[in-house]
Design a protein around this motif. Structure first.
Motif, PDB file in Angstrom:
ATOM      1  N   SER A   8       0.785  -1.096  -0.132  1.00  0.00           N
ATOM      2  CA  SER A   8      -0.064   0.072  -0.141  1.00  0.00           C
ATOM      3  C   SER A   8       0.754   1.266   0.042  1.00  0.00           C
ATOM      4  O   SER A   8       0.531   2.202  -0.588  1.00  0.00           O
ATOM      5  CB  SER A   8      -0.872   0.014   1.117  1.00  0.00           C
ATOM      6  OG  SER A   8      -1.787  -0.844   1.107  1.00  0.00           O
ATOM      7  N   LEU A   9       1.753   1.135   0.823  1.00  0.00           N
ATOM      8  CA  LEU A   9       2.862   2.333   1.027  1.00  0.00           C
ATOM      9  C   LEU A   9       3.645   2.640  -0.407  1.00  0.00           C
ATOM     10  O   LEU A   9       3.621   3.654  -1.051  1.00  0.00           O
ATOM     11  CB  LEU A   9       3.653   2.143   2.026  1.00  0.00           C
ATOM     12  CG  LEU A   9       4.674   3.387   2.483  1.00  0.00           C
ATOM     13  CD1 LEU A   9       3.777   4.355   2.696  1.00  0.00           C
ATOM     14  CD2 LEU A   9       5.796   2.763   3.460  1.00  0.00           C
ATOM     15  N   LEU A  10       4.050   1.518  -1.058  1.00  0.00           N
ATOM     16  CA  LEU A  10       4.646   1.695  -2.623  1.00  0.00           C
ATOM     17  C   LEU A  10       3.599   2.220  -3.468  1.00  0.00           C
ATOM     18  O   LEU A  10       3.903   2.982  -4.303  1.00  0.00           O
ATOM     19  CB  LEU A  10       5.317   0.259  -2.916  1.00  0.00           C
ATOM     20  CG  LEU A  10       6.539  -0.030  -2.071  1.00  0.00           C
ATOM     21  CD1 LEU A  10       6.954  -1.306  -2.390  1.00  0.00           C
ATOM     22  CD2 LEU A  10       7.608   0.933  -2.133  1.00  0.00           C
ATOM     23  N   SER A  11       2.234   1.662  -3.298  1.00  0.00           N
ATOM     24  CA  SER A  11       1.354   2.217  -4.539  1.00  0.00           C
ATOM     25  C   SER A  11       1.196   3.595  -4.089  1.00  0.00           C
ATOM     26  O   SER A  11       1.006   4.398  -5.239  1.00  0.00           O
ATOM     27  CB  SER A  11       0.046   1.552  -4.158  1.00  0.00           C
ATOM     28  OG  SER A  11       0.185   0.048  -4.373  1.00  0.00           O
ATOM     29  N   PHE A  12       0.886   3.894  -2.946  1.00  0.00           N
ATOM     30  CA  PHE A  12       0.711   5.322  -2.629  1.00  0.00           C
ATOM     31  C   PHE A  12       1.826   6.336  -3.252  1.00  0.00           C
ATOM     32  O   PHE A  12       1.744   7.343  -3.810  1.00  0.00           O
ATOM     33  CB  PHE A  12       0.614   5.772  -1.331  1.00  0.00           C
ATOM     34  CG  PHE A  12       0.454   6.926  -0.745  1.00  0.00           C
ATOM     35  CD1 PHE A  12      -0.827   7.840  -0.954  1.00  0.00           C
ATOM     36  CD2 PHE A  12       1.400   7.812  -0.157  1.00  0.00           C
ATOM     37  CE1 PHE A  12      -0.905   9.340  -0.870  1.00  0.00           C
ATOM     38  CE2 PHE A  12       1.364   9.147   0.141  1.00  0.00           C
ATOM     39  CZ  PHE A  12       0.266   9.883  -0.063  1.00  0.00           C
ATOM     40  N   ILE A  13       3.323   5.883  -2.759  1.00  0.00           N
ATOM     41  CA  ILE A  13       4.425   6.672  -3.321  1.00  0.00           C
ATOM     42  C   ILE A  13       4.353   6.792  -4.880  1.00  0.00           C
ATOM     43  O   ILE A  13       4.659   7.694  -5.267  1.00  0.00           O
ATOM     44  CB  ILE A  13       5.540   6.258  -2.616  1.00  0.00           C
ATOM     45  CG1 ILE A  13       5.665   6.614  -1.098  1.00  0.00           C
ATOM     46  CG2 ILE A  13       6.963   6.736  -3.182  1.00  0.00           C
ATOM     47  CD1 ILE A  13       6.638   5.720  -0.311  1.00  0.00           C
ATOM     48  N   SER A  14       4.291   5.541  -5.593  1.00  0.00           N
ATOM     49  CA  SER A  14       4.490   5.619  -6.735  1.00  0.00           C
ATOM     50  C   SER A  14       3.376   6.392  -7.506  1.00  0.00           C
ATOM     51  O   SER A  14       3.487   7.049  -8.660  1.00  0.00           O
ATOM     52  CB  SER A  14       4.560   3.991  -7.370  1.00  0.00           C
ATOM     53  OG  SER A  14       3.204   3.594  -7.206  1.00  0.00           O
ATOM     54  N   GLY A  15       2.149   6.337  -7.139  1.00  0.00           N
ATOM     55  CA  GLY A  15       0.999   7.106  -7.557  1.00  0.00           C
ATOM     56  C   GLY A  15       1.521   8.644  -7.347  1.00  0.00           C
ATOM     57  O   GLY A  15       1.050   9.591  -8.302  1.00  0.00           O
ATOM     58  N   SER A  16       1.905   8.828  -6.253  1.00  0.00           N
ATOM     59  CA  SER A  16       2.083  10.562  -5.968  1.00  0.00           C
ATOM     60  C   SER A  16       3.413  10.913  -6.961  1.00  0.00           C
ATOM     61  O   SER A  16       3.108  12.142  -7.542  1.00  0.00           O
ATOM     62  CB  SER A  16       2.654  10.636  -4.824  1.00  0.00           C
ATOM     63  OG  SER A  16       1.463  10.204  -3.695  1.00  0.00           O
TER      64      SER A  16
END
Length: 166
Positions: A8-16
């Motif tokens: 979830s954290l990686l998804s959030f960072i990559s999306g941002s």
């Protein structure tokens, strides 16, 4: 649970990051379109304009800066304003070259050689403009021509005019 949290954290960072990169690329694209418009509408052919045409061009650029760009809210707004300011510096340098050619205003004088010399000098300033406008708009330099370059250009012009009159 740790894998889900990390995922979830990686998804959030990559999306941002993706949104940020796309936004930056879009701003770069918009600025390149703006530069192309300014060069097409205002800079191309400036060396062939007379004082009246250059004055109108200067007024249009000033209006664009003072009355239109002030409403454009963008992270890169300073780049747009500085690009217009730099183009206004070009206009002033072109006007200064026109002022150093009083022989062109004498009735009955052809002035073809002087006019060609004037256009050559304007093209030199225009070349310097094209080499430096990216530096100026991104706050890396604060001048079109240094004082020494201005003096050198004027001396060169005066010398060539004296040779024409001899």
């Amino acid at each position: 649970m740790d894998k889900v949290l990390i995922s979830s954290l990686l998804s959030f960072i990559s999306g941002s990051l993706f949104v940020s990169v796309i936004s930056k690329l879009y701003n770069v694209y918009l600025f390149s379109k703006f530069k192309k418009m300014i060069n097409t509408e205002y800079v191309d052919g400036i060396e062939y304009l007379d004082n009246n045409g250059i004055s109108k061009l200067s007024a249009r650029l000033t209006y664009l800066k003072n009355h239109e760009l002030c409403y454009y809210k963008n992270d890169d707004q300073i780049k747009y304003i500085r690009f217009i300011e730099f183009t206004l510096m070009l206009v002033k340098e072109i006007q200064d070259i026109d002022k150093t050619h009083p022989l062109l205003d004498i009735p009955g004088r052809n002035g073809t050689k002087e006019r060609e010399l004037q256009i050559t000098q304007k093209k030199k300033v225009l070349e310097q403009y094209k080499l430096s406008y990216s530096k100026y708009s991104s706050l890396k330099t604060d001048y079109l021509l240094t004082e020494n370059e201005q003096i050198s250009l004027k001396k060169e012009l005066e010398k060539e005019l004296e040779e024409l009159n001899s």
